[in-house]
Design a protein around this motif. Structure first.
Motif, PDB file in Angstrom:
ATOM      1  N   LEU A  67     -35.717 -47.498   0.228  1.00 63.91           N
ATOM      2  CA  LEU A  67     -37.035 -46.493   0.525  1.00 63.91           C
ATOM      3  C   LEU A  67     -36.901 -45.772   1.721  1.00 63.91           C
ATOM      4  CD1 LEU A  67     -39.659 -48.393  -1.439  1.00 63.91           C
ATOM      5  CD2 LEU A  67     -38.396 -46.815  -2.440  1.00 63.91           C
ATOM      6  N   VAL A  68     -36.508 -46.310   2.847  1.00 63.58           N
ATOM      7  CA  VAL A  68     -36.707 -45.897   4.318  1.00 63.58           C
ATOM      8  C   VAL A  68     -36.089 -44.571   4.475  1.00 63.58           C
ATOM      9  CG1 VAL A  68     -35.939 -46.425   6.674  1.00 63.58           C
ATOM     10  CG2 VAL A  68     -36.630 -48.248   5.050  1.00 63.58           C
ATOM     11  N   PRO A  69     -35.050 -44.074   3.999  1.00 64.06           N
ATOM     12  CA  PRO A  69     -34.552 -42.888   4.319  1.00 64.06           C
ATOM     13  C   PRO A  69     -35.170 -41.820   3.591  1.00 64.06           C
ATOM     14  CG  PRO A  69     -32.735 -44.113   3.620  1.00 64.06           C
ATOM     15  CD  PRO A  69     -33.917 -45.034   3.224  1.00 64.06           C
ATOM     16  N   LEU A  70     -35.921 -42.188   2.362  1.00 66.73           N
ATOM     17  CA  LEU A  70     -36.738 -41.278   1.725  1.00 66.73           C
ATOM     18  C   LEU A  70     -38.021 -41.020   2.423  1.00 66.73           C
ATOM     19  CD1 LEU A  70     -36.362 -42.703  -1.920  1.00 66.73           C
ATOM     20  CD2 LEU A  70     -34.854 -40.871  -0.810  1.00 66.73           C
ATOM     21  N   LEU A  97     -30.696 -39.104  11.342  1.00 72.28           N
ATOM     22  CA  LEU A  97     -29.561 -39.561  11.287  1.00 72.28           C
ATOM     23  C   LEU A  97     -29.243 -40.395   9.960  1.00 72.28           C
ATOM     24  CD1 LEU A  97     -29.488 -41.756  14.786  1.00 72.28           C
ATOM     25  CD2 LEU A  97     -27.858 -40.072  13.990  1.00 72.28           C
ATOM     26  N   ILE A  98     -30.196 -40.691   9.079  1.00 72.38           N
ATOM     27  CA  ILE A  98     -30.086 -41.501   7.957  1.00 72.38           C
ATOM     28  C   ILE A  98     -30.757 -40.665   6.723  1.00 72.38           C
ATOM     29  CG2 ILE A  98     -29.857 -43.821   9.091  1.00 72.38           C
ATOM     30  CD1 ILE A  98     -32.959 -44.145   8.098  1.00 72.38           C
ATOM     31  N   SER A  99     -31.593 -39.867   6.682  1.00 74.42           N
ATOM     32  CA  SER A  99     -32.300 -39.353   5.617  1.00 74.42           C
ATOM     33  C   SER A  99     -31.412 -38.273   4.982  1.00 74.42           C
ATOM     34  CB  SER A  99     -33.572 -38.837   5.908  1.00 74.42           C
ATOM     35  OG  SER A  99     -34.601 -39.642   6.286  1.00 74.42           O
ATOM     36  N   PRO A 100     -30.903 -38.350   3.648  1.00 69.10           N
ATOM     37  CA  PRO A 100     -30.346 -37.236   3.319  1.00 69.10           C
ATOM     38  C   PRO A 100     -30.964 -36.007   2.893  1.00 69.10           C
ATOM     39  CG  PRO A 100     -30.914 -38.960   1.405  1.00 69.10           C
ATOM     40  CD  PRO A 100     -31.194 -39.450   2.751  1.00 69.10           C
ATOM     41  N   THR A 101     -30.465 -35.009   3.300  1.00 67.67           N
ATOM     42  CA  THR A 101     -31.200 -33.728   3.034  1.00 67.67           C
ATOM     43  C   THR A 101     -30.612 -32.713   1.873  1.00 67.67           C
ATOM     44  OG1 THR A 101     -31.747 -31.513   3.876  1.00 67.67           O
ATOM     45  CG2 THR A 101     -29.515 -32.746   4.894  1.00 67.67           C
ATOM     46  N   ASN A 102     -31.288 -32.227   1.299  1.00 75.52           N
ATOM     47  CA  ASN A 102     -30.902 -31.387   0.072  1.00 75.52           C
ATOM     48  C   ASN A 102     -30.536 -30.114   0.564  1.00 75.52           C
ATOM     49  OD1 ASN A 102     -33.410 -30.617   0.430  1.00 75.52           O
ATOM     50  ND2 ASN A 102     -34.353 -31.190  -1.364  1.00 75.52           N
ATOM     51  N   GLN A 245     -26.041 -37.043  -3.884  1.00 78.13           N
ATOM     52  CA  GLN A 245     -26.971 -37.388  -2.528  1.00 78.13           C
ATOM     53  C   GLN A 245     -26.245 -36.544  -1.624  1.00 78.13           C
ATOM     54  OE1 GLN A 245     -27.480 -41.302  -2.161  1.00 78.13           O
ATOM     55  NE2 GLN A 245     -29.035 -41.199  -0.442  1.00 78.13           N
ATOM     56  N   GLY A 246     -27.338 -36.028  -0.788  1.00 74.31           N
ATOM     57  CA  GLY A 246     -27.116 -35.204   0.368  1.00 74.31           C
ATOM     58  C   GLY A 246     -26.599 -36.086   1.648  1.00 74.31           C
ATOM     59  N   ARG A 247     -26.321 -35.299   2.470  1.00 76.12           N
ATOM     60  CA  ARG A 247     -25.812 -36.046   3.810  1.00 76.12           C
ATOM     61  C   ARG A 247     -26.966 -35.659   4.898  1.00 76.12           C
ATOM     62  NH1 ARG A 247     -21.601 -38.760   4.629  1.00 76.12           N
ATOM     63  NH2 ARG A 247     -20.747 -37.466   6.286  1.00 76.12           N
ATOM     64  N   PRO A 248     -27.045 -36.725   5.884  1.00 76.20           N
ATOM     65  CA  PRO A 248     -28.180 -36.389   6.799  1.00 76.20           C
ATOM     66  C   PRO A 248     -27.847 -35.207   7.733  1.00 76.20           C
ATOM     67  CG  PRO A 248     -26.795 -38.465   7.158  1.00 76.20           C
ATOM     68  CD  PRO A 248     -26.411 -37.925   6.027  1.00 76.20           C
ATOM     69  N   THR A 253     -20.072 -40.039  10.222  1.00 75.89           N
ATOM     70  CA  THR A 253     -19.084 -39.724   9.558  1.00 75.89           C
ATOM     71  C   THR A 253     -18.813 -38.494   8.828  1.00 75.89           C
ATOM     72  OG1 THR A 253     -19.671 -41.066   7.696  1.00 75.89           O
ATOM     73  CG2 THR A 253     -18.872 -42.641   9.326  1.00 75.89           C
ATOM     74  N   SER A 254     -17.442 -38.171   8.763  1.00 74.25           N
ATOM     75  CA  SER A 254     -17.253 -36.967   8.255  1.00 74.25           C
ATOM     76  C   SER A 254     -17.319 -36.855   6.662  1.00 74.25           C
ATOM     77  CB  SER A 254     -15.746 -36.399   8.521  1.00 74.25           C
ATOM     78  OG  SER A 254     -14.887 -37.229   8.208  1.00 74.25           O
ATOM     79  N   ALA A 255     -17.046 -37.896   6.201  1.00 78.82           N
ATOM     80  CA  ALA A 255     -17.203 -37.844   4.467  1.00 78.82           C
ATOM     81  C   ALA A 255     -17.461 -39.133   3.865  1.00 78.82           C
ATOM     82  CB  ALA A 255     -15.840 -37.316   4.013  1.00 78.82           C
TER      83      ALA A 255
END
Lengths: 305, 176
Positions: A67-70, A97-102, A245-248, A253-255
């Motif tokens: 839940l933290v990144p969200l 750094l950690i929340s995935p963006t769309n 899931q998106g990347r932060p 890391t690259s991938a």
């Protein structure tokens, strides 16, 4: 000075009561219990089964950590609005750094946000310029005449308002969003594609194994089932079928490591029509009859008479 | 604020807000409002909030809900500034020979704190560069135990400092 520090600490603790309550063991327990019930499809028995098969620390951390990144982007804004600058800045850093963006084009979104300002009419630009000038002067006076902390609080609360539309675009609001619902429903164990010796395949989450029995939470109907380890032919970690899931914003890391997608749950096959001459379908036969054929079924039917 | 009444034992006008908290035998030494510079932080937040809201509002892709929230936040900061102005008008620091009274007024109510002058052990004055220019300072009162009271934006810091020091450390000759 010791008295001063004690007073300041007490005052700060009093100010951050809501934060302390959320981060308290009671708050964490409530949050983790709620998420445990969501994972178990609101079935308390399944939730208790999940809890009993995992250690309490695993269950607690496992339910909280995803839940933290969200919630991090919105927690950052909340901290800034409530004038808690240091936690707000830390949460913003954590968000990057950690929340995935769309959205992968964050820089474009950021520049697009300011286009209307730059492209606005003269009156609009003049008004904004005057306000910006007044704000700058007030901030400088606050920095020089009040305190740097007060300056940071004012700048933080204004930044939270300026950042709100950007955050909403980059990080979807976690209310009524199916991607977030899928993510919250997903247990903290990795999903596995399990193949039985009978060639039956299903996706589940392995809760525990004692060498003889495998305790599995099935992904589709969220029930806990036990399988003999000897009945398992293959296990393969897979990625649940959900939105990519998106990347932060700042990915270290690259991938991501490629993980095969889990098979979508297949609807149960429709029962085949039973010919009139067949007294029993194989699936309906007693286990003792398997391998013997319809004769056994016929014999059983005769026994029943 | 609106009603001024004359105390029994002095000819100085005392605001009604303060007068109601003074004992019949108590004589005020001084009553001051905070310096208007106390309004700088809420003013900066309010102006900045309006600026930020005006700047991001044309960004219509986010939808009207976001714009509503943005303007509500900016409005909240503006309301906070208005409340600060109200609190500034009706807030006082009162010093008598017996005690120091802090009258703090907010939209939600009024708070009156008082400390006996005898219990004040230390008095520290902090003046920033802007404070030296505009004529205000922060006074830090230290009392018995872990009790400290900071009053920011007090005007006439030099005069106030001398008056307060005179009360905290009275001339022994006065007692004789």
């Amino acid at each position: 000075m010791a008295a001063l520090n004690a007073t300041q600490i007490l005052r700060r603790l009093r100010r951050s009561t809501p934060v302390a309550l959320i981060l308290s063991p009671i708050g964490l327990l409530i949050v983790s219990a709620a998420r445990l019930l969501i994972i178990a499809d609101y079935n308390p028995t399944t939730a208790l089964g999940l809890l009993s098969s995992q250690s309490y620390v695993n269950a607690l951390l496992g339910t909280i950590v995803p839940l933290v990144p969200l919630l991090m982007p919105y927690a950052a804004l909340l901290f800034l609005v409530t004038r808690r600058v240091v936690p707000g800045l830390l949460a913003l850093l954590g968000t990057a750094l950690i929340s995935p963006t769309n959205r992968s084009d964050a820089a474009h979104v950021l520049s697009a946000q300011w286009h209307p300002v730059l492209d606005g009419g003269f009156f609009w630009q003049a008004l904004l310029f005057v306000m910006a000038l007044a704000f700058t002067i007030l901030l400088l006076v606050e920095l020089a005449g009040v305190s740097p902390a007060s300056f940071a609080r004012s700048a933080g609360v204004v930044a939270s308002i300026a950042l709100l539309p950007l955050v909403v675009v980059l990080y979807s609001v976690p209310i009524g969003n199916t991607a977030y619902v899928d993510l919250i429903r997903q247990p903290w164990m990795p999903a596995e594609e399990i193949t039985l010796t009978s060639n039956q395949e299903f996706t589940g989450y392995v809760l525990s194994s004692d060498g003889y029995w495998l305790e599995v939470l099935t992904a589709d109907d969220r029930t806990i089932k036990y399988y003999r380890v000897s009945d398992i032919r293959d296990r393969q970690i897979c990625r649940p079928p959900q939105k990519e899931q998106g990347r932060p914003l700042i990915a270290l890391t690259s991938a991501q490591a490629p993980v095969p997608a889990c098979p979508s749950p297949q609807p149960p096959p429709a029962p085949e029509p039973v010919p009139g001459w067949m007294l029993y379908r194989i699936a309906d036969m007693p286990k003792a009859c398997l391998g013997v054929g319809p004769i056994c079924g016929l014999a059983r039917q005769e026994e029943g008479k | 604020m609106s009603r001024l009444r004359m105390p029994v034992n002095t000819m100085e006008p005392i605001p009604y807000t303060v007068y109601r908290y003074l004992l019949p035998h108590e004589r005020q030494v001084l009553t001051v409002r905070r310096h208007p510079a106390a309004l700088i932080p809420p003013a900066a937040s309010a102006v900045g909030g309006l600026l930020a809201a005006a700047a991001v509002t044309p960004f219509g892709a986010s939808g009207t809900t976001v714009e509503t929230v943005v303007w509500l936040l900016a409005g909240g900061l503006l309301a906070q500034f208005a409340a600060a102005i109200y609190g500034w008008f009706d807030g006082y620091v009162v010093v008598t020979r017996q005690r120091i009274i802090f009258v703090t007024t907010t939209i939600l109510g009024r708070r009156v704190e008082q400390f006996p002058v005898e219990q004040a052990k230390e008095l520290e004055v902090k003046r920033s560069s802007a404070g030296r220019l505009a004529g205000y300072a922060s006074f830090v009162f230290e009392f018995d135990g872990p009790v400290q009271r900071v009053i920011e934006f007090l005007p006439y810091p030099d005069q106030l400092y001398l008056e307060l020091q005179g009360l905290i450390f009275p001339d022994p000759a006065d007692d004789e």
